[in-house]
Write a protein that holds these residues in place. Structure first.
Motif, PDB file in Angstrom:
ATOM      1  N   GLU A 148     -39.713 -20.081 -20.711  1.00  0.00           N
ATOM      2  CA  GLU A 148     -40.941 -20.663 -20.210  1.00  0.00           C
ATOM      3  C   GLU A 148     -41.972 -20.950 -21.308  1.00  0.00           C
ATOM      4  O   GLU A 148     -43.120 -21.272 -21.006  1.00  0.00           O
ATOM      5  N   ARG A 149     -41.545 -20.889 -22.555  1.00  0.00           N
ATOM      6  CA  ARG A 149     -42.377 -21.433 -23.623  1.00  0.00           C
ATOM      7  C   ARG A 149     -42.405 -22.961 -23.536  1.00  0.00           C
ATOM      8  O   ARG A 149     -43.270 -23.597 -24.131  1.00  0.00           O
ATOM      9  N   VAL A 150     -41.456 -23.529 -22.782  1.00  0.00           N
ATOM     10  CA  VAL A 150     -41.405 -24.975 -22.530  1.00  0.00           C
ATOM     11  C   VAL A 150     -42.190 -25.255 -21.256  1.00  0.00           C
ATOM     12  O   VAL A 150     -41.951 -24.637 -20.205  1.00  0.00           O
ATOM     13  N   ASP A 151     -43.116 -26.221 -21.312  1.00  0.00           N
ATOM     14  CA  ASP A 151     -44.086 -26.418 -20.234  1.00  0.00           C
ATOM     15  C   ASP A 151     -43.441 -26.666 -18.878  1.00  0.00           C
ATOM     16  O   ASP A 151     -43.772 -26.016 -17.877  1.00  0.00           O
ATOM     17  N   TRP A 152     -42.501 -27.621 -18.795  1.00  0.00           N
ATOM     18  CA  TRP A 152     -41.946 -27.943 -17.479  1.00  0.00           C
ATOM     19  C   TRP A 152     -41.137 -26.791 -16.913  1.00  0.00           C
ATOM     20  O   TRP A 152     -41.066 -26.611 -15.674  1.00  0.00           O
ATOM     21  N   VAL A 161     -43.094 -21.552 -11.322  1.00  0.00           N
ATOM     22  CA  VAL A 161     -44.140 -21.516 -10.296  1.00  0.00           C
ATOM     23  C   VAL A 161     -43.636 -22.182  -9.017  1.00  0.00           C
ATOM     24  O   VAL A 161     -43.805 -21.651  -7.909  1.00  0.00           O
ATOM     25  N   ALA A 162     -43.010 -23.348  -9.150  1.00  0.00           N
ATOM     26  CA  ALA A 162     -42.508 -24.061  -7.975  1.00  0.00           C
ATOM     27  C   ALA A 162     -41.451 -23.249  -7.236  1.00  0.00           C
ATOM     28  O   ALA A 162     -41.388 -23.267  -5.997  1.00  0.00           O
ATOM     29  N   MET A 163     -40.636 -22.516  -7.983  1.00  0.00           N
ATOM     30  CA  MET A 163     -39.586 -21.693  -7.383  1.00  0.00           C
ATOM     31  C   MET A 163     -40.113 -20.376  -6.825  1.00  0.00           C
ATOM     32  O   MET A 163     -39.358 -19.622  -6.215  1.00  0.00           O
ATOM     33  N   ARG A 164     -41.392 -20.090  -7.090  1.00  0.00           N
ATOM     34  CA  ARG A 164     -42.019 -18.810  -6.702  1.00  0.00           C
ATOM     35  C   ARG A 164     -41.321 -17.638  -7.365  1.00  0.00           C
ATOM     36  O   ARG A 164     -41.197 -16.539  -6.791  1.00  0.00           O
ATOM     37  N   ALA A 165     -40.855 -17.849  -8.568  1.00  0.00           N
ATOM     38  CA  ALA A 165     -40.080 -16.834  -9.269  1.00  0.00           C
ATOM     39  C   ALA A 165     -41.005 -15.848  -9.963  1.00  0.00           C
ATOM     40  O   ALA A 165     -41.978 -16.239 -10.594  1.00  0.00           O
ATOM     41  N   ASP A 166     -40.685 -14.564  -9.849  1.00  0.00           N
ATOM     42  CA  ASP A 166     -41.411 -13.561 -10.615  1.00  0.00           C
ATOM     43  C   ASP A 166     -40.506 -12.839 -11.602  1.00  0.00           C
ATOM     44  O   ASP A 166     -40.922 -11.919 -12.290  1.00  0.00           O
ATOM     45  N   THR A 167     -39.246 -13.265 -11.674  1.00  0.00           N
ATOM     46  CA  THR A 167     -38.314 -12.737 -12.666  1.00  0.00           C
ATOM     47  C   THR A 167     -37.470 -13.898 -13.172  1.00  0.00           C
ATOM     48  O   THR A 167     -37.504 -14.993 -12.626  1.00  0.00           O
ATOM     49  N   GLY A 168     -36.684 -13.636 -14.204  1.00  0.00           N
ATOM     50  CA  GLY A 168     -35.769 -14.646 -14.702  1.00  0.00           C
ATOM     51  C   GLY A 168     -36.340 -15.500 -15.797  1.00  0.00           C
ATOM     52  O   GLY A 168     -35.673 -16.403 -16.289  1.00  0.00           O
ATOM     53  N   LEU A 187     -40.148 -32.222 -10.373  1.00  0.00           N
ATOM     54  CA  LEU A 187     -39.203 -33.094 -11.062  1.00  0.00           C
ATOM     55  C   LEU A 187     -39.640 -34.557 -11.011  1.00  0.00           C
ATOM     56  O   LEU A 187     -39.404 -35.319 -11.955  1.00  0.00           O
ATOM     57  N   ASP A 188     -40.296 -34.938  -9.912  1.00  0.00           N
ATOM     58  CA  ASP A 188     -40.728 -36.327  -9.751  1.00  0.00           C
ATOM     59  C   ASP A 188     -41.986 -36.666 -10.544  1.00  0.00           C
ATOM     60  O   ASP A 188     -42.215 -37.838 -10.873  1.00  0.00           O
ATOM     61  N   THR A 189     -42.800 -35.664 -10.843  1.00  0.00           N
ATOM     62  CA  THR A 189     -44.131 -35.952 -11.384  1.00  0.00           C
ATOM     63  C   THR A 189     -44.387 -35.436 -12.788  1.00  0.00           C
ATOM     64  O   THR A 189     -45.286 -35.944 -13.466  1.00  0.00           O
ATOM     65  N   HIS A 190     -43.658 -34.424 -13.238  1.00  0.00           N
ATOM     66  CA  HIS A 190     -43.957 -33.868 -14.563  1.00  0.00           C
ATOM     67  C   HIS A 190     -43.544 -34.869 -15.645  1.00  0.00           C
ATOM     68  O   HIS A 190     -42.448 -35.443 -15.582  1.00  0.00           O
ATOM     69  N   PRO A 191     -44.389 -35.078 -16.655  1.00  0.00           N
ATOM     70  CA  PRO A 191     -44.065 -36.067 -17.697  1.00  0.00           C
ATOM     71  C   PRO A 191     -42.746 -35.812 -18.422  1.00  0.00           C
ATOM     72  O   PRO A 191     -42.108 -36.750 -18.904  1.00  0.00           O
ATOM     73  N   ALA A 217     -39.914 -36.508 -15.013  1.00  0.00           N
ATOM     74  CA  ALA A 217     -39.937 -37.677 -14.124  1.00  0.00           C
ATOM     75  C   ALA A 217     -39.073 -38.798 -14.690  1.00  0.00           C
ATOM     76  O   ALA A 217     -39.187 -39.171 -15.856  1.00  0.00           O
ATOM     77  N   GLY A 218     -38.167 -39.316 -13.863  1.00  0.00           N
ATOM     78  CA  GLY A 218     -37.322 -40.433 -14.256  1.00  0.00           C
ATOM     79  C   GLY A 218     -36.135 -40.068 -15.124  1.00  0.00           C
ATOM     80  O   GLY A 218     -35.342 -40.954 -15.487  1.00  0.00           O
ATOM     81  N   GLU A 219     -35.961 -38.800 -15.454  1.00  0.00           N
ATOM     82  CA  GLU A 219     -34.846 -38.375 -16.313  1.00  0.00           C
ATOM     83  C   GLU A 219     -33.611 -38.083 -15.463  1.00  0.00           C
ATOM     84  O   GLU A 219     -33.683 -37.358 -14.470  1.00  0.00           O
ATOM     85  N   GLU A 220     -32.479 -38.645 -15.874  1.00  0.00           N
ATOM     86  CA  GLU A 220     -31.234 -38.375 -15.147  1.00  0.00           C
ATOM     87  C   GLU A 220     -30.686 -36.999 -15.491  1.00  0.00           C
ATOM     88  O   GLU A 220     -30.102 -36.326 -14.640  1.00  0.00           O
ATOM     89  N   THR A 221     -30.802 -36.585 -16.738  1.00  0.00           N
ATOM     90  CA  THR A 221     -30.361 -35.261 -17.150  1.00  0.00           C
ATOM     91  C   THR A 221     -31.499 -34.576 -17.896  1.00  0.00           C
ATOM     92  O   THR A 221     -32.368 -35.218 -18.487  1.00  0.00           O
ATOM     93  N   LEU A 222     -31.474 -33.253 -17.876  1.00  0.00           N
ATOM     94  CA  LEU A 222     -32.482 -32.438 -18.535  1.00  0.00           C
ATOM     95  C   LEU A 222     -31.789 -31.367 -19.363  1.00  0.00           C
ATOM     96  O   LEU A 222     -30.657 -30.967 -19.073  1.00  0.00           O
ATOM     97  N   SER A 223     -32.478 -30.896 -20.376  1.00  0.00           N
ATOM     98  CA  SER A 223     -31.980 -29.812 -21.211  1.00  0.00           C
ATOM     99  C   SER A 223     -32.780 -28.562 -20.866  1.00  0.00           C
ATOM    100  O   SER A 223     -33.953 -28.439 -21.235  1.00  0.00           O
ATOM    101  N   LEU A 224     -32.164 -27.657 -20.109  1.00  0.00           N
ATOM    102  CA  LEU A 224     -32.845 -26.460 -19.620  1.00  0.00           C
ATOM    103  C   LEU A 224     -32.647 -25.320 -20.618  1.00  0.00           C
ATOM    104  O   LEU A 224     -31.524 -24.847 -20.811  1.00  0.00           O
TER     105      LEU A 224
END
Length: 249
Positions: A142-146, A152-159, A223-227, A230-237
């Motif tokens: 979570e040092r990466v903004d998205w 937060v969106a997942m309501r996660a408090d661990t992981g 996923l639809d709104t974060h810069p 948004a519009g990305e077919e694949t992401l690097s998690l």
């Protein structure tokens, strides 16, 4: 601390989303697994094995693996994926394994589901002298903004990974202080993978249908709104894998 019966109920809830869990959750980088369980530690019991995310890497790197999990549904998926791995229904506090019969006991993303005192004693019972209790976790970085906003969106408090965190898991006697190692890596995912990742969380699995849809709707909106997404077919998690080795005296 969450009561033990509640922990077990949450752990068993993974059975309701076993196929989603298998599709969504990341595996473990081989370099981390090679550090976690050494090549000469041949016989390994993988506790809380789930659908076999760690078990398969252990098998591929030359270990003899028995997978133990409280969820028969999760083990069904594991056997379908990898029939060469033996499976047993059980818990970390009551392992269906003979005394002093294994070289390593591994927990991937699972030690927090057990009672540490009872599980430590049970691991020591089944391990040979000098054997290893091996604990490993994948954390979203979570040092990466998205990724932080995804939590937060997942309501996660661990992981999630906390920079500078140096806490060790609570492991009881006869084990002493552990060795610790950390590995950074990335998983290529698409939008559906992220939605499945959210759906595979135990606390989401036990929600009613409205609650689950609220979580998934929040993830879709991100996923639809974060810069960065948004519009990305694949992401690097990005993930940080943290591993601990404890030796039985």
């Amino acid at each position: 601390m969450e009561p033990r019966h509640d922990k077990l109920a949450h752990a068993r809830s993974f059975g309701e989303v076993a196929d989603v869990y298998e599709a969504a959750r990341p595996g473990y980088p081989p370099v981390a697994v090679s550090w976690l369980v050494h090549p000469d530690e041949v016989r390994v019991v993988d506790v809380g094995a789930g659908t076999g995310k760690l078990s398969r890497v252990l098998l591929a790197t030359g270990h003899e693996v028995v997978a133990v999990d409280p969820s028969a549904e999760m083990l069904d998926v594991l056997r379908t994926q990898t029939p060469d791995i033996g499976t047993l229904v059980g818990t970390g506090e009551q392992l269906p394994i003979p005394d002093g019969s294994v070289d390593a006991v591994s927990y991937a993303q699972a030690w927090h589901w057990v009672d540490p005192r009872a599980a430590s004693a049970e691991a020591a019972r089944v391990l040979k002298p000098g054997g290893t209790l091996a604990l490993i976790w994948n954390f979203r970085d979570e040092r990466v903004d998205w990724v932080r906003e995804l939590g937060v969106a997942m309501r996660a408090d661990t992981g999630q990974y906390t920079p500078g965190a140096d806490e060790f898991p609570h492991v009881d006697a006869p084990f002493g202080a552990p060795e610790r190692a950390q590995f950074e890596w990335r998983q290529t995912v698409d939008r559906d993978d992220i939605l499945r990742l959210a759906a595979s969380r135990s606390y989401v699995a036990v929600m009613d249908a409205d609650g689950r849809e609220q979580v998934l709707a929040a993830v879709r909106e991100l996923l639809d709104t974060h810069p960065q997404t948004a519009g990305e077919e694949t992401l690097s998690l990005p993930y940080v894998t943290v591993a601990f080795r404890y030796t039985k005296p």
